[in-house]
Design a protein around this motif. Structure first.
Motif, PDB file in Angstrom:
ATOM      1  N   UNK A  93       0.827  -1.204   0.000  1.00 25.35           N
ATOM      2  CA  UNK A  93       0.000   0.000   0.000  1.00 25.35           C
ATOM      3  C   UNK A  93       0.865   1.260   0.000  1.00 25.35           C
ATOM      4  N   UNK A  94       1.993   1.203   0.683  1.00 22.97           N
ATOM      5  CA  UNK A  94       2.914   2.334   0.688  1.00 22.97           C
ATOM      6  C   UNK A  94       3.497   2.597  -0.685  1.00 22.97           C
ATOM      7  N   UNK A  95       3.820   1.535  -1.390  1.00 26.71           N
ATOM      8  CA  UNK A  95       4.352   1.660  -2.747  1.00 26.71           C
ATOM      9  C   UNK A  95       3.312   2.269  -3.688  1.00 26.71           C
ATOM     10  N   UNK A  96       2.053   1.842  -3.553  1.00 23.83           N
ATOM     11  CA  UNK A  96       0.973   2.409  -4.371  1.00 23.83           C
ATOM     12  C   UNK A  96       0.811   3.892  -4.051  1.00 23.83           C
ATOM     13  N   UNK A  97       0.817   4.222  -2.778  1.00 20.59           N
ATOM     14  CA  UNK A  97       0.681   5.620  -2.353  1.00 20.59           C
ATOM     15  C   UNK A  97       1.828   6.472  -2.905  1.00 20.59           C
ATOM     16  N   UNK A  98       3.059   5.985  -2.781  1.00 26.77           N
ATOM     17  CA  UNK A  98       4.213   6.732  -3.284  1.00 26.77           C
ATOM     18  C   UNK A  98       4.182   6.870  -4.808  1.00 26.77           C
ATOM     19  N   UNK A  99       3.712   5.838  -5.500  1.00 32.60           N
ATOM     20  CA  UNK A  99       3.648   5.936  -6.964  1.00 32.60           C
ATOM     21  C   UNK A  99       2.617   6.977  -7.386  1.00 32.60           C
ATOM     22  N   UNK A 100       1.559   7.123  -6.621  1.00 33.63           N
ATOM     23  CA  UNK A 100       0.569   8.170  -6.929  1.00 33.63           C
ATOM     24  C   UNK A 100       1.130   9.554  -6.628  1.00 33.63           C
ATOM     25  N   UNK A 101       1.858   9.669  -5.543  1.00 33.84           N
ATOM     26  CA  UNK A 101       2.486  10.950  -5.221  1.00 33.84           C
ATOM     27  C   UNK A 101       3.545  11.299  -6.268  1.00 33.84           C
ATOM     28  N   UNK A 102       4.198  10.279  -6.817  1.00 34.50           N
ATOM     29  CA  UNK A 102       5.248  10.538  -7.812  1.00 34.50           C
ATOM     30  C   UNK A 102       4.690  11.102  -9.115  1.00 34.50           C
ATOM     31  N   UNK A 103       3.375  11.058  -9.297  1.00 31.78           N
ATOM     32  CA  UNK A 103       2.755  11.729 -10.440  1.00 31.78           C
ATOM     33  C   UNK A 103       2.645  13.231 -10.180  1.00 31.78           C
ATOM     34  N   UNK A 152       3.576  18.968 -10.429  1.00 32.93           N
ATOM     35  CA  UNK A 152       2.493  19.104 -11.392  1.00 32.93           C
ATOM     36  C   UNK A 152       1.283  19.652 -10.637  1.00 32.93           C
ATOM     37  N   UNK A 153       0.989  20.932 -10.809  1.00 32.01           N
ATOM     38  CA  UNK A 153      -0.091  21.575 -10.062  1.00 32.01           C
ATOM     39  C   UNK A 153      -1.469  21.076 -10.486  1.00 32.01           C
ATOM     40  N   UNK A 154      -1.645  20.677 -11.747  1.00 37.22           N
ATOM     41  CA  UNK A 154      -2.928  20.119 -12.193  1.00 37.22           C
ATOM     42  C   UNK A 154      -3.234  18.831 -11.444  1.00 37.22           C
ATOM     43  N   UNK A 155      -2.268  17.931 -11.393  1.00 43.02           N
ATOM     44  CA  UNK A 155      -2.452  16.653 -10.708  1.00 43.02           C
ATOM     45  C   UNK A 155      -2.623  16.869  -9.204  1.00 43.02           C
ATOM     46  N   UNK A 156      -1.892  17.842  -8.659  1.00 43.41           N
ATOM     47  CA  UNK A 156      -2.019  18.149  -7.235  1.00 43.41           C
ATOM     48  C   UNK A 156      -3.426  18.643  -6.908  1.00 43.41           C
ATOM     49  N   UNK A 157      -3.957  19.557  -7.702  1.00 38.95           N
ATOM     50  CA  UNK A 157      -5.299  20.074  -7.415  1.00 38.95           C
ATOM     51  C   UNK A 157      -6.355  18.987  -7.568  1.00 38.95           C
ATOM     52  N   UNK A 158      -6.188  18.087  -8.536  1.00 37.74           N
ATOM     53  CA  UNK A 158      -7.108  16.956  -8.687  1.00 37.74           C
ATOM     54  C   UNK A 158      -7.061  16.057  -7.458  1.00 37.74           C
ATOM     55  N   UNK A 159      -5.862  15.765  -6.990  1.00 41.18           N
ATOM     56  CA  UNK A 159      -5.705  14.914  -5.800  1.00 41.18           C
ATOM     57  C   UNK A 159      -6.309  15.584  -4.568  1.00 41.18           C
ATOM     58  N   UNK A 160      -6.113  16.890  -4.438  1.00 43.65           N
ATOM     59  CA  UNK A 160      -6.678  17.607  -3.288  1.00 43.65           C
ATOM     60  C   UNK A 160      -8.206  17.614  -3.336  1.00 43.65           C
ATOM     61  N   UNK A 162     -10.065  15.290  -4.716  1.00 38.74           N
ATOM     62  CA  UNK A 162     -10.479  13.926  -4.371  1.00 38.74           C
ATOM     63  C   UNK A 162     -10.385  13.706  -2.862  1.00 38.74           C
ATOM     64  N   UNK A 163      -9.317  14.199  -2.261  1.00 43.87           N
ATOM     65  CA  UNK A 163      -9.148  14.041  -0.812  1.00 43.87           C
ATOM     66  C   UNK A 163     -10.241  14.795  -0.060  1.00 43.87           C
ATOM     67  N   UNK A 164     -10.585  15.982  -0.530  1.00 41.42           N
ATOM     68  CA  UNK A 164     -11.639  16.776   0.116  1.00 41.42           C
ATOM     69  C   UNK A 164     -12.990  16.079  -0.020  1.00 41.42           C
ATOM     70  N   UNK A 165     -13.304  15.545  -1.191  1.00 43.36           N
ATOM     71  CA  UNK A 165     -14.586  14.862  -1.367  1.00 43.36           C
ATOM     72  C   UNK A 165     -14.629  13.583  -0.534  1.00 43.36           C
ATOM     73  N   UNK A 166     -13.495  12.892  -0.412  1.00 40.08           N
ATOM     74  CA  UNK A 166     -13.432  11.701   0.424  1.00 40.08           C
ATOM     75  C   UNK A 166     -13.649  12.073   1.892  1.00 40.08           C
ATOM     76  N   UNK A 167     -13.064  13.187   2.309  1.00 41.47           N
ATOM     77  CA  UNK A 167     -13.244  13.668   3.684  1.00 41.47           C
ATOM     78  C   UNK A 167     -14.719  13.980   3.941  1.00 41.47           C
ATOM     79  N   UNK A 168     -15.355  14.656   2.985  1.00 45.21           N
ATOM     80  CA  UNK A 168     -16.779  14.978   3.132  1.00 45.21           C
ATOM     81  C   UNK A 168     -17.623  13.710   3.198  1.00 45.21           C
ATOM     82  N   UNK A 169     -17.289  12.725   2.382  1.00 45.74           N
ATOM     83  CA  UNK A 169     -18.018  11.468   2.379  1.00 45.74           C
ATOM     84  C   UNK A 169     -17.881  10.757   3.731  1.00 45.74           C
ATOM     85  N   UNK A 170     -16.683  10.740   4.273  1.00 46.52           N
ATOM     86  CA  UNK A 170     -16.455  10.111   5.577  1.00 46.52           C
ATOM     87  C   UNK A 170     -17.227  10.851   6.665  1.00 46.52           C
TER      88      UNK A 170
END
Length: 188
Positions: A93-103, A152-160, A162-170
């Protein structure tokens, strides 16, 4: 005798060869066709003095950011225990997380997922080691094993988003009336 002689030569070579890896010097920001760069040293000076350089002021204006928010982001520090974080980053799971951050964060002009993942892992572990198992963004940049870092600011804003919507869902499901019904604490 021959083995001792080889070990002696090897130990001398290890002391004479510089072992410190180069740290990041420049941060490149990309958003679509927009690209700007800033020296890590300027960000570090801003973190220390709270006074942005002329170039950083222009960058803050262009990216529609706030000086106080940028200062908070650069100063925000988290605990990263070496042993636990190393195990986590080397897990599946850490490797998957790091590979996503590496984008989002990667060596400039190198989009190889494996290289980006290893660079992030190295930056986290080295900065944690150097700073009593704590890390902030500037320390991470200084420990990053490449001279130029790209964000990559585009990918960063997309990830943020997604994280915000996930937080709202939780939050929705944790405050849900269904949970209260299940627990038997509903006033129905």
């Amino acid at each position: 005798m021959n083995l001792k002689y080889k070990n002696f030569i090897l130990s001398i070579l290890l002391f004479l060869i510089p072992t410190s890896a180069k740290s990041a010097e420049t941060l490149f920001l990309y958003k679509g066709t927009f690209s700007r760069s800033i020296k890590i040293k300027e960000l570090d000076e801003f973190k220390s003095t709270k006074v942005p350089s002329h170039k950083l002021k222009k960058l803050i204006t262009i990216t529609n950011q706030n000086e106080k928010d940028l200062y908070k982001v650069l100063s925000y520090e988290i605990e990263v225990p070496l042993k636990a974080s190393s195990k986590l980053m080397n897990s599946k799971i850490g490797t998957v997380f790091l590979s996503r951050i590496s984008k989002i964060i990667h060596p400039n002009k190198i989009l190889d997922k494996n290289i980006g993942t290893k660079a992030i892992r190295s930056g986290i572990i080295l900065s944690s080691y150097r700073n009593n198992q704590k890390i902030n963004l500037i320390d991470f940049f200084k420990a990053y094993p490449n001279k130029n870092i790209a964000i990559n600011l585009n990918t960063l804003s997309t990830a943020l988003r997604k994280a915000e919507s996930l937080k709202e869902l939780i939050e929705f499901y944790s405050n849900s009336p269904f949970k209260k019904l299940k627990d038997g604490s509903s006033s129905l």
